[in-house]
Design a protein around this motif. Structure first.
Motif, mmCIF file in Angstrom:
data_model
loop_
_atom_site.group_PDB
_atom_site.id
_atom_site.type_symbol
_atom_site.label_atom_id
_atom_site.label_comp_id
_atom_site.label_asym_id
_atom_site.label_seq_id
_atom_site.Cartn_x
_atom_site.Cartn_y
_atom_site.Cartn_z
ATOM 1 N N LYS A 295 -2.608 88.493 109.813
ATOM 2 C CA LYS A 295 -2.348 89.105 108.509
ATOM 3 C C LYS A 295 -0.988 89.788 108.475
ATOM 4 C CE LYS A 295 -4.521 92.099 105.041
ATOM 5 N NZ LYS A 295 -3.322 92.876 104.753
ATOM 6 N N ARG A 296 -0.583 90.350 109.616
ATOM 7 C CA ARG A 296 0.731 91.020 109.646
ATOM 8 C C ARG A 296 1.873 90.027 109.482
ATOM 9 N NH1 ARG A 296 0.564 94.800 114.899
ATOM 10 N NH2 ARG A 296 -0.294 92.892 115.768
ATOM 11 N N VAL A 297 1.656 88.801 109.954
ATOM 12 C CA VAL A 297 2.701 87.775 109.776
ATOM 13 C C VAL A 297 2.862 87.464 108.296
ATOM 14 C CG1 VAL A 297 3.360 85.399 110.279
ATOM 15 C CG2 VAL A 297 2.297 86.800 112.062
ATOM 16 N N ASN A 298 1.750 87.255 107.608
ATOM 17 C CA ASN A 298 1.811 86.961 106.167
ATOM 18 C C ASN A 298 2.417 88.127 105.395
ATOM 19 O OD1 ASN A 298 0.982 84.340 105.808
ATOM 20 N ND2 ASN A 298 -1.153 84.831 105.447
ATOM 21 N N ASP A 299 1.980 89.338 105.721
ATOM 22 C CA ASP A 299 2.469 90.503 104.990
ATOM 23 C C ASP A 299 3.951 90.756 105.246
ATOM 24 O OD1 ASP A 299 -0.071 90.782 104.067
ATOM 25 O OD2 ASP A 299 -0.635 92.412 105.443
ATOM 26 N N SER A 300 4.404 90.446 106.463
ATOM 27 C CA SER A 300 5.796 90.764 106.820
ATOM 28 C C SER A 300 6.776 89.663 106.426
ATOM 29 C CB SER A 300 5.896 91.006 108.337
ATOM 30 O OG SER A 300 5.059 92.075 108.737
ATOM 31 N N TYR A 301 6.356 88.408 106.559
ATOM 32 C CA TYR A 301 7.313 87.316 106.377
ATOM 33 C C TYR A 301 6.945 86.365 105.227
ATOM 34 C CZ TYR A 301 8.640 88.907 111.024
ATOM 35 O OH TYR A 301 9.005 89.682 112.091
ATOM 36 N N GLY A 302 5.755 86.498 104.693
ATOM 37 C CA GLY A 302 5.371 85.650 103.570
ATOM 38 C C GLY A 302 4.513 84.459 103.989
ATOM 39 N N HIS A 303 3.935 83.792 102.970
ATOM 40 C CA HIS A 303 3.002 82.698 103.227
ATOM 41 C C HIS A 303 3.684 81.465 103.804
ATOM 42 C CE1 HIS A 303 -0.624 84.471 101.491
ATOM 43 N NE2 HIS A 303 0.139 84.994 100.547
ATOM 44 N N GLU A 304 4.945 81.272 103.527
ATOM 45 C CA GLU A 304 5.633 80.098 104.082
ATOM 46 C C GLU A 304 5.664 80.165 105.593
ATOM 47 O OE1 GLU A 304 9.953 77.789 103.877
ATOM 48 O OE2 GLU A 304 9.546 79.511 102.578
ATOM 49 N N TYR A 305 5.986 81.346 106.135
ATOM 50 C CA TYR A 305 5.977 81.524 107.582
ATOM 51 C C TYR A 305 4.546 81.402 108.109
ATOM 52 C CZ TYR A 305 10.854 83.029 107.845
ATOM 53 O OH TYR A 305 12.222 83.074 107.806
ATOM 54 N N GLY A 306 3.615 82.005 107.368
ATOM 55 C CA GLY A 306 2.222 81.944 107.805
ATOM 56 C C GLY A 306 1.694 80.525 107.866
ATOM 57 N N ASP A 307 2.008 79.696 106.862
ATOM 58 C CA ASP A 307 1.538 78.311 106.859
ATOM 59 C C ASP A 307 2.132 77.520 108.022
ATOM 60 O OD1 ASP A 307 0.085 78.896 104.635
ATOM 61 O OD2 ASP A 307 1.430 77.894 103.213
ATOM 62 N N THR A 308 3.405 77.739 108.285
ATOM 63 C CA THR A 308 4.039 77.047 109.416
ATOM 64 C C THR A 308 3.377 77.444 110.726
ATOM 65 O OG1 THR A 308 6.150 77.029 108.215
ATOM 66 C CG2 THR A 308 6.221 76.603 110.576
ATOM 67 N N LEU A 309 3.070 78.744 110.857
ATOM 68 C CA LEU A 309 2.394 79.213 112.065
ATOM 69 C C LEU A 309 1.003 78.603 112.197
ATOM 70 C CD1 LEU A 309 2.309 81.062 114.536
ATOM 71 C CD2 LEU A 309 1.503 82.910 113.043
ATOM 72 N N LEU A 310 0.262 78.531 111.091
ATOM 73 C CA LEU A 310 -1.080 77.937 111.120
ATOM 74 C C LEU A 310 -1.032 76.479 111.572
ATOM 75 C CD1 LEU A 310 -2.626 79.356 107.819
ATOM 76 C CD2 LEU A 310 -3.230 80.006 110.156
ATOM 77 N N LYS A 311 -0.029 75.747 111.093
ATOM 78 C CA LYS A 311 0.100 74.353 111.484
ATOM 79 C C LYS A 311 0.395 74.221 112.971
ATOM 80 C CE LYS A 311 2.587 70.091 110.339
ATOM 81 N NZ LYS A 311 3.636 69.475 109.490
ATOM 82 N N GLU A 312 1.280 75.068 113.482
ATOM 83 C CA GLU A 312 1.633 75.035 114.900
ATOM 84 C C GLU A 312 0.420 75.395 115.763
ATOM 85 O OE1 GLU A 312 3.615 74.782 118.504
ATOM 86 O OE2 GLU A 312 4.240 74.060 116.518
ATOM 87 N N ILE A 313 -0.320 76.418 115.345
ATOM 88 C CA ILE A 313 -1.506 76.822 116.100
ATOM 89 C C ILE A 313 -2.547 75.702 116.108
ATOM 90 C CG2 ILE A 313 -3.468 78.417 116.127
ATOM 91 C CD1 ILE A 313 -0.895 79.633 117.151
ATOM 92 N N GLY A 314 -2.710 75.012 114.962
ATOM 93 C CA GLY A 314 -3.654 73.899 114.898
ATOM 94 C C GLY A 314 -3.307 72.798 115.881
#
Length: 724
Positions: A295-314
């Motif tokens: 949640k801190r990633v989304n809050d700090s950098y936005g959903h674009e960063y969060g989506d990229t991170l989710l894809k990498e983690i997957g």
């Protein structure tokens, strides 16, 4: 006529039958016409014969009348009559008033009655005739050699054959000819019918194959005639339907952010593996993973960063679990859903359930050892920083484990228990693993027993009530219906929603009295509104346990009769999963209700697997698009495409569509733009008690509905729900 249509087996038989009937009809007409003409010919032949004999007699009589040789003339007439062709032959001599007759018993000296035809022939000097049913009689003048003076008259009578006998002989002859021709006609018609109808039969077989789900069935498109045009049009239509189905199922089974299987794909995969594992005595481990500090990633950098991170983690989870993207693709087939697995195939799969939650399924022999090994690789995979647009981002993973079948016998129980174990891992500090069997599940058991006890008491003490959520016309924003939703007025815990007690009701069988109570309360209130002059269509949810009851139809009809609520204003909602579980049984169950006027809706459409062949046959009236697709409108383009595809399919099948979970003006605007007729959600009104709904309805009608125009922006109105 219906019986005949039901008896006729096919086009080929009908074609031959048509040809045979036409031939027989034409033959009958031909026989009638030919018989008439033959009868006329026979009559003309007799007349001509009589005329020929009469003319001969008139020539023979000239010398005898001139010389008065009556005896010789009498002998000649007897000879003519003796041939059997002529019944009577007479010659009249007016000068001596003597009649010479062919009858040997009569002498020309006898007094014979004179036939009027003889007198007419003598007087006119011309031929006279009389035709009756039995004979043809003709009189001819006998002239002198110079053909000027009339010496007398000759009369001849020829018998006519019986008309019935003539007609019967003619009919026998013509009927024989017709039967011979028919014997040639039928084989030729059969052959021609087979050749003519073969492409139609082929096209029909292809259509049946397509309706059964075989979209690769061949069409006779190489023909140049109308059948070829029809086949090409049908092929193109099936191709478009297949593309739409492939697209909708691809989007429905694949997570748009990570490209991993989504929640529904994971559910179907689990169900199939659970069935196979039950036969093989195999255990399945379900890992429920929630990312720590995401949640801190989304809050700090936005959903674009969060989506990229989710894809990498997957992708890292797939590597850690030993699952390739190609392996996961083999578990899914375009428009057919999740396919069965054959023995020995790798059943492991990694899915994103939503948000920052993932799930992994794989088979285990030694639960503790095998799960611990996979979990260790998963935790290490997320501990490595992920580089996103130049930033090194780090998260953790809290993992909960539930094992089938020891921790639950169905998907809902397994996933819920894995979720409970995951929260236990989070409470322990995160980035760790917990097994459900190690969690204090006894607390949950005690809680569920308490809910069951309280629910039984609630049904006896009338603590169950019904709240109503409106359905709105997306264009005019007028109220077009209302959905009845169960609520429990708990004496200590306050107002409870179905999420707090519906699972317990399903497991214990209390869903049956609960469902009947909700239906009865809703219909009673609906009748009150009708009596007040503000009736409105009413929708009520039905569970699978209720549909399985043999007296379900009778109970619904009894409630309708006792409450007086119009059957055609009631709509029963069945989830897509339930509808597709047993389509034939469902159709038999609800048919009597459909006959009574009750409508049916598929709830949560898009979350289950629907066959086009079944959708065409199931007697439903409405699709209710699941709120998971509506919530993504304006955020993810794939959601808009899914909704558009569902709307197109609904339109082609003549279904109404209701969009659930509309909460923003943007969602409402998009739905109106893409042609969705009806919406339901908190943007318009939350579920509310009947008295609050009446207040809300009055205010909504005054400020929200604008007759004669389409409201472009919903008007902000006071929500009476807070007062409930």
């Amino acid at each position: 006529m219906r019986a005949v249509r039901g008896w006729v087996p096919g086009l080929r038989f009908r074609f031959v039958l048509l040809v045979s009937v036409l031939f027989l009809t034409l033959t009958a007409v031909m026989i009638v016409v030919a018989s008439y003409l033959d009868l006329r010919d026979e009559e003309n032949r007799i007349i001509e014969h009589a005329r020929s004999v009469g003319a001969t007699m008139s020539r023979l009589a000239v010398p005898h009348l001139n010389n008065h040789h009556y005896l010789i003339l009498e002998q000649e007439l007897e000879s003519i009559a003796g041939s059997g062709i002529v019944d009577l032959a007479q010659v009249y001599d007016p000068n001596r008033d003597i009649i010479v007759d062919s009858d040997p018993l009569i002498s020309y000296f006898d007094d014979i009655q004179l036939d009027p035809l003889i007198l007419a022939a003598v007087a006119s000097g011309s031929e006279k005739s009389r035709i009756t049913q039995l004979e043809v009689t003709m009189a001819f003048p006998v002239r002198a050699g110079d053909a000027t003076d009339v010496l007398g008259a000759a009369l001849v009578s020829v018998p006519r054959p019986a008309a019935v006998g003539v007609v019967w002989a003619i009919w026998q002859r013509n009927a024989t000819i017709a039967l011979v021709l028919l014997g040639f006609c039928i084989p030729i018609a059969l052959h021609a019918g087979s050749s003519f109808l073969r492409p139609i039969k082929s096209l029909t077989q292809t259509a049946h194959s397509v309706s059964a789900g075989n979209f690769d069935a061949p069409f006779p498109v190489d023909r140049k005639d109308e059948i070829g045009v029809l086949a090409r049009a049908y092929r193109d239509m099936v191709a478009r339907i297949r593309e739409n189905l492939e697209q909708i199922h691809r989007l429905a089974f694949t997570d748009s952010v990570t490209g991993l299987p989504n929640r529904e794909h994971f559910r179907q995969h689990f169900l199939k593996q659970a069935d196979l594992s039950a036969d093989k005595d195999r255990k399945l481990a379900v890992l429920f993973i929630d990312l720590d500090r995401f949640k801190r990633v989304n809050d700090s950098y936005g959903h674009e960063y969060g989506d990229t991170l989710l894809k990498e983690i997957g992708e890292r989870f797939e590597d850690a679990a030993g699952v390739s993207r190609l392996d996961q693709a083999t578990t899914y087939s375009g428009y057919g859903g999740v396919e069965d697995f054959v023995g020995g195939a790798d059943i492991s799969t990694v899915a994103r359930l939503g948000g920052d939650e993932y799930a992994i399924l794989f088979a285990v022999d030694d639960v503790r050892r095998d799960v611990a090994a996979v979990a260790e690789r998963l935790v290490k995979s997320v501990e490595r920083p992920c580089e996103v647009n130049g930033l090194a981002l780090t998260v953790g993973a809290s993992i909960g484990v539930a094992v089938f079948p020891s921790d639950g016998m169905d998907y809902t129980a397994i996933l819920k228990n894995a979720d409970i174990a995951m929260y236990a891992a989070k409470r322990a500090g995160g980035n760790s693993l917990r097994f459900y069997q190690d969690v204090e599940s006894s607390i949950q058991v005690r809680d569920r027993l308490l809910v069951e006890t309280d629910l039984r008491r609630a049904l006896l003490q009338d603590e169950i009530t019904v709240y109503y959520q409106p359905k709105i016309d997306c264009c005019t924003t007028g109220i077009v219906g209302v959905e009845a939703l169960a609520r429990w007025k708990h004496p200590t815990n306050g107002l409870l929603t179905p999420a707090d007690f519906i699972d317990v009701a399903e497991e214990t069988g209390l869903i049956l009295p609960l469902g009947e109570t909700v239906l009865r309360l809703a219909c009673q209130q609906g009748r009150i509104w009708f009596d007040e002059g503000c009736g409105i269509p009413l929708a009520v949810n039905v569970s699978v346990r209720e549909l399985e009851q043999p007296n379900f139809t009778a109970r619904v009809l009894k409630v309708i009769e006792e409450t007086g609520f119009p059957a055609d204003q009631l709509e029963l909602e069945v989830t897509e999963t339930v509808a597709m579980a047993d389509p034939e049984g469902l159709q038999n169950t609800i048919h009597p209700l459909r006959e009574a006027g009750v409508r049916f809706a598929i709830d949560d459409f898009g979350t289950g697997y629907s066959s086009l062949a079944y959708l065409q046959r199931l007697p439903f009236d409405t699709f209710k698009i699941d709120r998971s697709f509506i919530s993504g409108l304006g955020v993810e383009d794939s959601n808009r495409l899914i909704v558009q595809t569902i709307l197109a399919m609904a339109q082609s099948l003549n279904f109404d569509v209701v969009a659930e979970g509309v909460e923003t003006l943007e969602q409402h605007s998009i739905l109106r733009e893409i042609g969705c007729a009806t919406a339901q959600g908190y943007l318009f009104g939350a579920p509310m008690a009947a008295d609050m709904f009446a207040i809300w309805r009055a205010g909504f009608s005054c400020t929200f509905c604008m007759p004669g125009s389409c409201v472009t922006e919903p008007v902000e109105i006071a929500n009476p729900i807070s007062a409930a």
